[in-house]
Design an enzyme around this catalytic site. Structure first.
Site, PDB file in Angstrom:
ATOM      1  N   TYR A   1       6.958  17.045  52.957  1.00 26.47           N
ATOM      2  CA  TYR A   1       6.863  17.551  54.215  1.00 26.47           C
ATOM      3  C   TYR A   1       6.247  16.462  55.020  1.00 26.47           C
ATOM      4  O   TYR A   1       4.949  16.335  55.316  1.00 26.47           O
ATOM      5  CB  TYR A   1       6.069  18.798  54.681  1.00 26.47           C
ATOM      6  CG  TYR A   1       6.637  19.904  53.449  1.00 26.47           C
ATOM      7  CD1 TYR A   1       7.961  19.993  53.179  1.00 26.47           C
ATOM      8  CD2 TYR A   1       5.975  21.091  53.404  1.00 26.47           C
ATOM      9  CE1 TYR A   1       8.431  21.172  52.483  1.00 26.47           C
ATOM     10  CE2 TYR A   1       6.155  22.173  52.669  1.00 26.47           C
ATOM     11  CZ  TYR A   1       7.620  22.279  52.125  1.00 26.47           C
ATOM     12  OH  TYR A   1       8.002  23.170  51.407  1.00 26.47           O
TER      13      TYR A   1
ATOM     14  N   HIS B   1       8.811  21.269  42.669  1.00 25.89           N
ATOM     15  CA  HIS B   1       9.628  21.296  44.090  1.00 25.89           C
ATOM     16  C   HIS B   1      10.862  20.932  43.712  1.00 25.89           C
ATOM     17  O   HIS B   1      11.321  19.637  43.460  1.00 25.89           O
ATOM     18  CB  HIS B   1       8.775  20.474  44.855  1.00 25.89           C
ATOM     19  CG  HIS B   1       9.003  20.789  46.306  1.00 25.89           C
ATOM     20  ND1 HIS B   1       8.930  20.077  47.354  1.00 25.89           N
ATOM     21  CD2 HIS B   1       9.820  21.871  46.815  1.00 25.89           C
ATOM     22  CE1 HIS B   1       8.946  20.475  48.667  1.00 25.89           C
ATOM     23  NE2 HIS B   1       9.797  21.615  48.395  1.00 25.89           N
TER      24      HIS B   1
END
Length: 302
Positions: A46, A126
Site C-alpha cells: 500500500y 498477501h
C-alpha cells in the site's frame, strides 16, 4: 486471539488512486481510534510502504490494538519513479514477489522498521494467486514458526478470491483469512470458504464490503471491483437499495452489516481516506438492521 469486530483498512491512506496528505491520513486514523476501531490493517504494497509508516506513526504510544500487515511483496531499492500499481506515490522503492522463508522474515523486519513499532499481531500472506506452491511451502511454514516463537500472535492469508484461501484452510493451520469483496450483498461466491472457516475455527476478516464503491452510497454508482459497474450490476444494486429503504436502512449500512451475520466473520474491515468517512462508517456499523430486511432480500437467518 479474538479480533475486534471493526477494522480500519489502510490502503486508501497509502494514496490508493489519489494522494492523501500526511495530515489527512493522521486525522483519518485518529478518527478511527476515537470511534472505537482497534484493528488496523496495512501492507508494504500500500503506497510502497507509505501506509505502514502512517499507521505506525498514529499507533505509536497507544495500546490495546491489533496490528495486521502482510508478506509476499518485499520492497527493494529502485530508480525513483511514479508507482504503476494504483498508488499515487513517487518512490525509490519497487516491489518484488517473495514468498520464501527468508523473504517472509525480512519482510516483517522491514515492516517493523517502517511502522516504528516493536510488534505485529497478525501477519497475512498477501495475494499469492500466481505463487500458491511457494506460499504453501515457504511463506506458511515461516509464519507458523514465527507464531510458535511468539514473534507474531496470529497468521493468515489475505486475498480477493476464495478458492486459494479454501485450500490453505483445508491444508494448513491458519488463524485468519481476510477476504475482500467475495462475501457481500452483491457477491456471495466466497460462502464455501466462510463455511469451511466456521467449521475449523478460522476467523474471517471481511473486507471490500462495498465492492470498491458500488454499495457505498444510497444511490449506487461507480465501480465494482475497481472497474466501471455494468448496467446489470447497477440495476441489482439499485434494487437492493430500494428494498433497504423499505426497512428504513441505507444501502451502505446493509453492506456493512451483511457479512457480520456469518458465524465465521469476526471483523468487518472498512477502508477510508477521510475522518468524515471513518465516522460515517462507524455510525453505520453501530446501527441495528432488522431481521426482516434479510428475509426480504432472501438471505434469512444464518
Amino acid at each position: 486471539m479474538k479480533f475486534p469486530d471493526m477494522g480500519f483498512g489502510a490502503a486508501p491512506i497509502g494514496n490508493l488512486f489519489r494522494a492523501v496528505s500526511d495530515e489527512q491520513a493522521r486525522e483519518c486514523l485518529d478518527a478511527a481510534w476515537d470511534s472505537g476501531v482497534r484493528l488496523f490493517d496495512t501492507a508494504p504494497h500500500y503506497g510502497l510502504g507509505l501506509s505502514e509508516r502512517r499507521v505506525g506513526a498514529a499507533l505509536r504510544g497507544r495500546t490495546g490494538y491489533v496490528l495486521s500487515t502482510k508478506v509476499g511483496r518485499r520492497l527493494v531499492p529502485g530508480d525513483p519513479a511514479p508507482d504503476t500499481e494504483g498508488f499515487d506515490v513517487v518512490s525509490g522503492l519497487r516491489r518484488v514477489w517473495d514468498f520464501s522463508r527468508d523473504g517472509v522474515r525480512r519482510s516483517l523486519e522491514e515492516s517493523l522498521v517502517r511502522l516504528g513499532l516493536d510488534r505485529i499481531d497478525l501477519a497475512l500472506i498477501h495475494d499469492p494467486d500466481e505463487h500458491v506452491e511457494a506460499a504453501l511451502t515457504g511463506a506458511y511454514p515461516a509464519l507458523a514458526e514465527l507464531r510458535s516463537q511468539g514473534v507474531v500472535k496470529a497468521i493468515g492469508l489475505g486475498m480477493n478470491q476464495w478458492r486459494v484461501p479454501l485450500r490453505f484452510v483445508e491444508e494448513t493451520d491458519l488463524d485468519a483469512v481476510m477476504l475482500a469483496g467475495r462475501y457481500t450483498l452483491l457477491d456471495q461466491s466466497g460462502l464455501p470458504l466462510l463455511d469451511a472457516c466456521a467449521a475449523r475455527g478460522v476467523q474471517v476478516l471481511a473486507a471490500g464490503v462495498f465492492n470498491s464503491g458500488l454499495l457505498a452510497t444510497d444511490e449506487p454508482s461507480g465501480t465494482f471491483d475497481y472497474l466501471p459497474a455494468s448496467g446489470a450490476l447497477l440495476e441489482r444494486a439499485r434494487t437492493l437499495a430500494r428494498v433497504c429503504a423499505r426497512h428504513g436502512v441505507t444501502l451502505p449500512q446493509a453492506a456493512i452489516a451483511f457479512p457480520a451475520r456469518h458465524p465465521a466473520v469476526s471483523t468487518v474491515v472498512l477502508g477510508a481516506r477521510s475522518a468524515e468517512e471513518v465516522r460515517r462508517n462507524a455510525a453505520l456499523r453501530a446501527e441495528p438492521v432488522p431481521e426482516s430486511l434479510w428475509e426480504d432480500l432472501g438471505f434469512g437467518e444464518r
